[in-house]
Scaffold this motif. Sequence first.
Motif, PDB file in Angstrom:
ATOM      1  N   TYR A  72      83.727  12.974  45.117  1.00  0.00           N
ATOM      2  CA  TYR A  72      84.624  13.374  44.028  1.00  0.00           C
ATOM      3  C   TYR A  72      85.656  12.295  43.712  1.00  0.00           C
ATOM      4  O   TYR A  72      86.043  12.126  42.546  1.00  0.00           O
ATOM      5  CB  TYR A  72      85.285  14.716  44.348  1.00  0.00           C
TER       6      TYR A  72
ATOM      7  N   ILE B  62      89.635  19.006  36.423  1.00  0.00           N
ATOM      8  CA  ILE B  62      88.417  19.788  36.637  1.00  0.00           C
ATOM      9  C   ILE B  62      88.403  20.353  38.052  1.00  0.00           C
ATOM     10  O   ILE B  62      88.717  19.639  39.012  1.00  0.00           O
ATOM     11  CB  ILE B  62      87.172  18.907  36.411  1.00  0.00           C
TER      12      ILE B  62
ATOM     13  N   THR C  83      87.178  21.258  41.511  1.00  0.00           N
ATOM     14  CA  THR C  83      86.172  20.740  42.437  1.00  0.00           C
ATOM     15  C   THR C  83      86.244  21.553  43.732  1.00  0.00           C
ATOM     16  O   THR C  83      87.311  22.051  44.093  1.00  0.00           O
ATOM     17  CB  THR C  83      86.406  19.246  42.750  1.00  0.00           C
TER      18      THR C  83
ATOM     19  N   PHE D 157      82.255  21.063  42.281  1.00  0.00           N
ATOM     20  CA  PHE D 157      81.502  21.625  41.173  1.00  0.00           C
ATOM     21  C   PHE D 157      80.738  22.855  41.646  1.00  0.00           C
ATOM     22  O   PHE D 157      80.518  23.047  42.844  1.00  0.00           O
ATOM     23  CB  PHE D 157      80.514  20.604  40.611  1.00  0.00           C
ATOM     24  N   GLN D 158      80.327  23.676  40.689  1.00  0.00           N
ATOM     25  CA  GLN D 158      79.556  24.884  40.993  1.00  0.00           C
ATOM     26  C   GLN D 158      78.114  24.729  40.507  1.00  0.00           C
ATOM     27  O   GLN D 158      77.872  24.118  39.459  1.00  0.00           O
ATOM     28  CB  GLN D 158      80.182  26.108  40.323  1.00  0.00           C
TER      29      GLN D 158
ATOM     30  N   THR E 191      77.555  27.737  36.441  1.00  0.00           N
ATOM     31  CA  THR E 191      77.328  26.339  36.810  1.00  0.00           C
ATOM     32  C   THR E 191      78.274  25.424  36.047  1.00  0.00           C
ATOM     33  O   THR E 191      78.473  25.582  34.839  1.00  0.00           O
ATOM     34  CB  THR E 191      75.875  25.930  36.500  1.00  0.00           C
ATOM     35  N   SER E 192      78.859  24.448  36.741  1.00  0.00           N
ATOM     36  CA  SER E 192      79.742  23.482  36.089  1.00  0.00           C
ATOM     37  C   SER E 192      78.964  22.643  35.085  1.00  0.00           C
ATOM     38  O   SER E 192      77.816  22.271  35.329  1.00  0.00           O
ATOM     39  CB  SER E 192      80.383  22.555  37.133  1.00  0.00           C
TER      40      SER E 192
ATOM     41  N   GLN F 255      79.290  19.649  34.469  1.00  0.00           N
ATOM     42  CA  GLN F 255      78.984  18.333  35.049  1.00  0.00           C
ATOM     43  C   GLN F 255      77.672  18.321  35.821  1.00  0.00           C
ATOM     44  O   GLN F 255      77.109  17.254  36.051  1.00  0.00           O
ATOM     45  CB  GLN F 255      80.128  17.897  35.984  1.00  0.00           C
ATOM     46  N   MET F 256      77.167  19.498  36.193  1.00  0.00           N
ATOM     47  CA  MET F 256      75.923  19.565  36.965  1.00  0.00           C
ATOM     48  C   MET F 256      74.693  19.790  36.095  1.00  0.00           C
ATOM     49  O   MET F 256      73.582  19.842  36.603  1.00  0.00           O
ATOM     50  CB  MET F 256      76.026  20.697  38.000  1.00  0.00           C
TER      51      MET F 256
ATOM     52  N   VAL G 267      77.736  14.155  34.279  1.00  0.00           N
ATOM     53  CA  VAL G 267      78.781  14.285  35.289  1.00  0.00           C
ATOM     54  C   VAL G 267      80.109  13.746  34.778  1.00  0.00           C
ATOM     55  O   VAL G 267      81.168  14.063  35.311  1.00  0.00           O
ATOM     56  CB  VAL G 267      78.362  13.564  36.598  1.00  0.00           C
TER      57      VAL G 267
ATOM     58  N   ASN H  98      82.559  25.825  32.728  1.00  0.00           N
ATOM     59  CA  ASN H  98      81.205  26.092  33.191  1.00  0.00           C
ATOM     60  C   ASN H  98      80.307  26.303  31.969  1.00  0.00           C
ATOM     61  O   ASN H  98      80.776  26.237  30.827  1.00  0.00           O
ATOM     62  CB  ASN H  98      81.163  27.281  34.152  1.00  0.00           C
TER      63      ASN H  98
END
Length: 413
Positions: free
Chosen positions: A148, A179, A181, A183-184, A276-277, A279-280, A284, A291
């Motif tokens: 991170y 954001i 952290t 992430f999810q 889900t984030s 970024q995933m 990213v 989300n």
Amino acid sequence: MRILLLEIRRILFSRRNFILLLAGLVLSVVMGIVPITYERASYIDAEGNIVALSGRDAIEYNNSLYESIEGDVTPKKLENALTRYQEAIREAGGLSLYDEEFPTEIRVEKINPVDPLLFPLPAVYSDPGTGLPAELTDISMEEIPDFYDRAVEHIGDLVAQEYGSQSIVDTATEMYKQIDTPFQLYGDYSSNALDYIMLNIFLLFLICMAMAAPTFSENYENGSDHILRCTRFGRKHCAGFRLLALIIVFTIYYLICMGIEVRILNQAFGTESLKTSVQMVWQVIALVPLNIGELQRVTVLGGLLSLLSSTCLAVFISARMKSAMVSMLFSLIVAILPTILYFAVGLSWIVFLWPSSGVGMQNSLMYQLQDTNFLTIGDRGVWVPWVIITAAAVELVVFAALSIRTYCKHQVV
């Protein structure tokens, strides 16, 4: 109120408008189904055969496959995923994952179960100088605990390389630090589904522009405007209620259509996956603390704002044109102009100051929310989504007022 209801009825019961509205509803269903058909998955059955799945079967299988890695995307999970990947590559004799000769059994058994966790690693550990993504085999396990922190550094490197301004670097890194952290990660929500949400917004936008463009010019052309202007409420009231009727119809219609598409997608991919984030799933580097579910809502509401703002612009153009066809042509050109300009000149104030700047292809609000694009003022920068939203909100009021004023001052010849 009676005039407003009559205007709404006029919009809904026009043969041309009815066909356009029906087409939008059908398209919304199609846009919800098509991304689901693209989903693929594979597994090895009890007899050792590789079984390929597609559509909802693939989504359901992947959702069950990823249950063991759901939740917080911790450095420990990333390290385990990277270990599995590197072991799989060694087991395959050093072949690239994208090599046609890579053993399918190894891909299915070793890599597929942790594939979502591998997604952000190449970008975060990219070369600071060139920005080229790192090879997963070249990433050291010792670097993973700082994932991170490295992500924040990556944002700084990326923005510095792009703009060369410390002020913009500071803004971007500060936004990224907001954001949550870790992430999810939940389920198997596809970036293709997000693409089709944006595409449907664009198609609905064009349908509504085609309906709004002839609002006044059609009456100029067929002579009925002469009669309307002789009535008690034939100028300001007529213009105001006609515009308000369009806004009400388009708002309800747009939300229904988008609700249909989003519901189809969310039911297919599972509502759990909405946690889900961002970024995933896509990039990213996305600067938004959202989300997937929140991104959907922001995108849909942002699209609505752009639609209503552009509707007011189309009505303004219609109030100035004497031909319905010319009015429609000008309105559609102005509507897609930001997309054309974006491909021609790239990031520029002239692209994102239009009411329709948040709707289109790469210039759209959803894509800009997931990027690090800034519009510069000297050595400072303004994040593009803020420009899109602010411009649309201001121009909604400005063009609404201008359209009513222009119609009232129109000279009947």
